[in-house]
Design a protein around this motif. Structure first.
Motif, PDB file in Angstrom:
ATOM      1  N   ILE A   7       0.842  -1.193   0.000  1.00  8.72           N
ATOM      2  CA  ILE A   7       0.000   0.000   0.000  1.00  8.72           C
ATOM      3  C   ILE A   7       0.875   1.240   0.000  1.00  8.72           C
ATOM      4  O   ILE A   7       1.774   1.385   0.843  1.00  8.72           O
ATOM      5  CB  ILE A   7      -0.938   0.010   1.224  1.00  8.72           C
ATOM      6  N   ALA A   8       0.628   2.141  -0.943  1.00  9.81           N
ATOM      7  CA  ALA A   8       1.363   3.405  -1.013  1.00  9.81           C
ATOM      8  C   ALA A   8       0.617   4.471  -0.218  1.00  9.81           C
ATOM      9  O   ALA A   8      -0.598   4.629  -0.357  1.00  9.81           O
ATOM     10  CB  ALA A   8       1.511   3.845  -2.467  1.00  9.81           C
ATOM     11  N   ILE A   9       1.339   5.208   0.609  1.00 13.49           N
ATOM     12  CA  ILE A   9       0.765   6.290   1.417  1.00 13.49           C
ATOM     13  C   ILE A   9       1.419   7.593   0.982  1.00 13.49           C
ATOM     14  O   ILE A   9       2.638   7.754   1.112  1.00 13.49           O
ATOM     15  CB  ILE A   9       1.014   6.061   2.921  1.00 13.49           C
ATOM     16  N   THR A  10       0.642   8.519   0.462  1.00 13.89           N
ATOM     17  CA  THR A  10       1.220   9.787   0.024  1.00 13.89           C
ATOM     18  C   THR A  10       1.487  10.691   1.219  1.00 13.89           C
ATOM     19  O   THR A  10       0.746  10.689   2.206  1.00 13.89           O
ATOM     20  CB  THR A  10       0.310  10.509  -0.978  1.00 13.89           C
ATOM     21  N   LEU A  11       2.546  11.502   1.096  1.00 13.50           N
ATOM     22  CA  LEU A  11       2.977  12.335   2.221  1.00 13.50           C
ATOM     23  C   LEU A  11       1.985  13.439   2.546  1.00 13.50           C
ATOM     24  O   LEU A  11       1.907  13.907   3.681  1.00 13.50           O
ATOM     25  CB  LEU A  11       4.347  12.949   1.899  1.00 13.50           C
ATOM     26  N   GLY A  12       1.200  13.885   1.539  1.00  9.35           N
ATOM     27  CA  GLY A  12       0.307  15.014   1.755  1.00  9.35           C
ATOM     28  C   GLY A  12       1.044  16.329   1.616  1.00  9.35           C
ATOM     29  O   GLY A  12       2.194  16.381   1.159  1.00  9.35           O
ATOM     30  N   ASP A  13       0.398  17.415   2.002  1.00  4.02           N
ATOM     31  CA  ASP A  13       1.034  18.730   1.956  1.00  4.02           C
ATOM     32  C   ASP A  13       2.147  18.769   3.005  1.00  4.02           C
ATOM     33  O   ASP A  13       1.884  18.626   4.197  1.00  4.02           O
ATOM     34  CB  ASP A  13      -0.004  19.816   2.232  1.00  4.02           C
ATOM     35  N   ALA A 101       2.905  17.866  -3.064  1.00  2.00           N
ATOM     36  CA  ALA A 101       1.760  16.991  -2.802  1.00  2.00           C
ATOM     37  C   ALA A 101       1.236  16.385  -4.093  1.00  2.00           C
ATOM     38  O   ALA A 101       0.923  15.186  -4.157  1.00  2.00           O
ATOM     39  CB  ALA A 101       0.661  17.783  -2.095  1.00  2.00           C
ATOM     40  N   TYR A 102       1.157  17.217  -5.143  1.00  2.00           N
ATOM     41  CA  TYR A 102       0.693  16.729  -6.439  1.00  2.00           C
ATOM     42  C   TYR A 102       1.602  15.618  -6.964  1.00  2.00           C
ATOM     43  O   TYR A 102       1.125  14.584  -7.449  1.00  2.00           O
ATOM     44  CB  TYR A 102       0.643  17.877  -7.446  1.00  2.00           C
ATOM     45  N   ALA A 118      -1.105  -2.304  -4.391  1.00  2.00           N
ATOM     46  CA  ALA A 118      -2.489  -2.777  -4.399  1.00  2.00           C
ATOM     47  C   ALA A 118      -3.489  -1.679  -4.116  1.00  2.00           C
ATOM     48  O   ALA A 118      -4.673  -1.799  -4.468  1.00  2.00           O
ATOM     49  CB  ALA A 118      -2.646  -3.889  -3.370  1.00  2.00           C
ATOM     50  N   ALA A 119      -3.038  -0.616  -3.455  1.00  2.00           N
ATOM     51  CA  ALA A 119      -3.945   0.472  -3.088  1.00  2.00           C
ATOM     52  C   ALA A 119      -3.114   1.692  -2.728  1.00  2.00           C
ATOM     53  O   ALA A 119      -1.918   1.584  -2.470  1.00  2.00           O
ATOM     54  CB  ALA A 119      -4.818   0.062  -1.897  1.00  2.00           C
ATOM     55  N   ILE A 120      -3.771   2.847  -2.724  1.00  2.99           N
ATOM     56  CA  ILE A 120      -3.107   4.047  -2.229  1.00  2.99           C
ATOM     57  C   ILE A 120      -3.950   4.674  -1.122  1.00  2.99           C
ATOM     58  O   ILE A 120      -5.179   4.617  -1.147  1.00  2.99           O
ATOM     59  CB  ILE A 120      -2.822   5.082  -3.345  1.00  2.99           C
ATOM     60  N   VAL A 121      -3.250   5.227  -0.151  1.00  2.00           N
ATOM     61  CA  VAL A 121      -3.865   5.977   0.946  1.00  2.00           C
ATOM     62  C   VAL A 121      -3.277   7.378   0.882  1.00  2.00           C
ATOM     63  O   VAL A 121      -2.051   7.536   0.869  1.00  2.00           O
ATOM     64  CB  VAL A 121      -3.559   5.337   2.311  1.00  2.00           C
ATOM     65  N   THR A 122      -4.138   8.384   0.848  1.00  2.00           N
ATOM     66  CA  THR A 122      -3.635   9.749   0.713  1.00  2.00           C
ATOM     67  C   THR A 122      -3.780  10.527   2.008  1.00  2.00           C
ATOM     68  O   THR A 122      -4.825  10.516   2.645  1.00  2.00           O
ATOM     69  CB  THR A 122      -4.372  10.506  -0.415  1.00  2.00           C
ATOM     70  N   SER A 123      -2.707  11.199   2.363  1.00  2.00           N
ATOM     71  CA  SER A 123      -2.752  12.128   3.481  1.00  2.00           C
ATOM     72  C   SER A 123      -3.297  13.456   2.969  1.00  2.00           C
ATOM     73  O   SER A 123      -3.472  13.656   1.769  1.00  2.00           O
ATOM     74  CB  SER A 123      -1.364  12.299   4.091  1.00  2.00           C
ATOM     75  N   ALA A 124      -3.546  14.402   3.862  1.00  2.00           N
ATOM     76  CA  ALA A 124      -4.286  15.613   3.501  1.00  2.00           C
ATOM     77  C   ALA A 124      -3.482  16.563   2.619  1.00  2.00           C
ATOM     78  O   ALA A 124      -2.274  16.722   2.783  1.00  2.00           O
ATOM     79  CB  ALA A 124      -4.713  16.347   4.772  1.00  2.00           C
TER      80      ALA A 124
END
Length: 339
Positions: A7-13, A101-102, A118-124
């Motif tokens: 699972i990929a988690i984006t850092l967010g702003d 963030a983009y 398999a999935a991504i989870v995005t931070s704010a």
């Protein structure tokens, strides 16, 4: 035994609390055990945030997914190296932060589309910073729909047993009313049905909210229910879905929370969002329906007020990771519906 989902988690702003809540979430062994969790973003920014959180995790910066190691006490970061040290001021809107963030969202989406995760989870993210960077979207939903070529995507909020999807989201109320049409309602019902099956509910019971007070009260307060909503419900039933309504918007979400329905469909943004967020924005999860990938997210914003204070709350991110892991484990075929 099959491997846990990647699972990929984006850092967010990076000027907000995104890096902090990621650290606070992944330092917890039970959260780290949900899958192979790969952060996508600037590794140095994540490491610097440890000063605010008090965490002491090893940051493994990698250039490819294949280089990542998933070991206790360590966070693997697909390092984009896109936040110069000392350039950002925490808690402020900055085009540089919007661009960073983009880039994290775009890279994570590419990984999901190619099947590397398999999935991504995005931070704010901060919408103003995103637009200041030249990316003119109303938020994650519109951006992800663009990146995935999925213009019909929509939003579902999940908090405890309340799951609410939306016929429309970030549009003026006058426009939202015009979007209450059978073909759109039917599409959202299809997407909601598929989402519930990904959560392990084989035959989900779906409720549909009316548009007008008391669902129109038999035409006394409007005819959209009879003209548009009821026909969509009938078509969904004919296709094999378990759907009821239209129900008054002032009671249907409470009934869903009580377990009478597995999910409800709201006609516009605030109708669904107010119901879900009354349960607490730190407990809810935002899920994008209609994408060719799995995406979950925190339900809150960048929390600029608490950036750098150590007071950020990771609960929504933790719930988003849990939901992404569950959905990744329950792949289901698309059910074709015709309006």
């Amino acid at each position: 035994m099959s491997a846990k989902p990647l699972i990929a988690i984006t850092l967010g702003d990076p000027a907000g609390t995104g890096p902090e809540i990621i650290l606070k979430a992944l330092v917890q062994p039970d959260v780290a055990a949900l899958g192979r969790l790969l952060v996508v973003g600037d590794a140095a920014t994540l490491d610097r945030a440890q000063a605010y959180t008090g965490t002491k995790l090893a940051i493994q910066a990698v250039d490819t997914v294949g280089d990542a190691e998933f070991s206790p006490g360590q966070i693997a970061v697909l390092d984009l190296r896109n936040v110069p040290a000392g350039r950002l001021k925490l808690g402020q809107i900055d085009p540089l932060a919007g661009q960073a963030a983009y880039e994290a969202i775009r890279r994570a989406t590419e990984l999901a589309l190619s099947g590397e995760v398999a999935a991504i989870v995005t931070s704010a993210i901060n919408k103003a910073a995103l637009n200041a960077a030249g990316h003119h979207f109303d938020g994650h939903t519109g951006l992800l729909a663009h990146l995935c070529g999925a213009p019909g995507a929509t939003m579902m909020l999940a908090a405890d047993k309340l799951r609410v999807s939306h016929v429309s989201t970030h549009v003026p109320l006058r426009v939202a009313i015009d979007r209450v049409r059978p073909e759109r309602i039917l599409k959202v019902l299809q997407l909601t049905h598929e989402a519930m099956r990904r959560l392990g509910i084989e035959r989900p019971k779906l409720a549909v909210a009316g548009l007008n007070p008391h669902a129109g009260e038999g035409g006394l307060f409007g005819d959209e229910e009879a003209q548009y909503i009821t026909p969509a419900i009938e078509q969904a039933r004919a296709a094999g879905l378990i759907v009821s309504g239209p129900w008054p918007g002032d009671t249907v979400f409470f009934r869903t929370l009580q377990g009478e329905f597995d999910a409800a469909v709201a006609m516009y943004h605030d109708q669904g969002h107010v119901a879900a967020k009354m349960l607490g924005i730190w407990r809810g999860v935002n899920v994008t329906l209609g994408l060719p990938i799995i995406r979950t997210s925190v339900e809150h914003g960048t929390d600029f007020t608490n950036a750098g204070t150590g007071r950020s709350d990771p609960r929504s991110l933790i719930e988003a990771i849990k939901l992404a892991a569950t959905m990744a484990a329950n792949a289901v075929p698309t059910l074709p519906l015709k309006a």
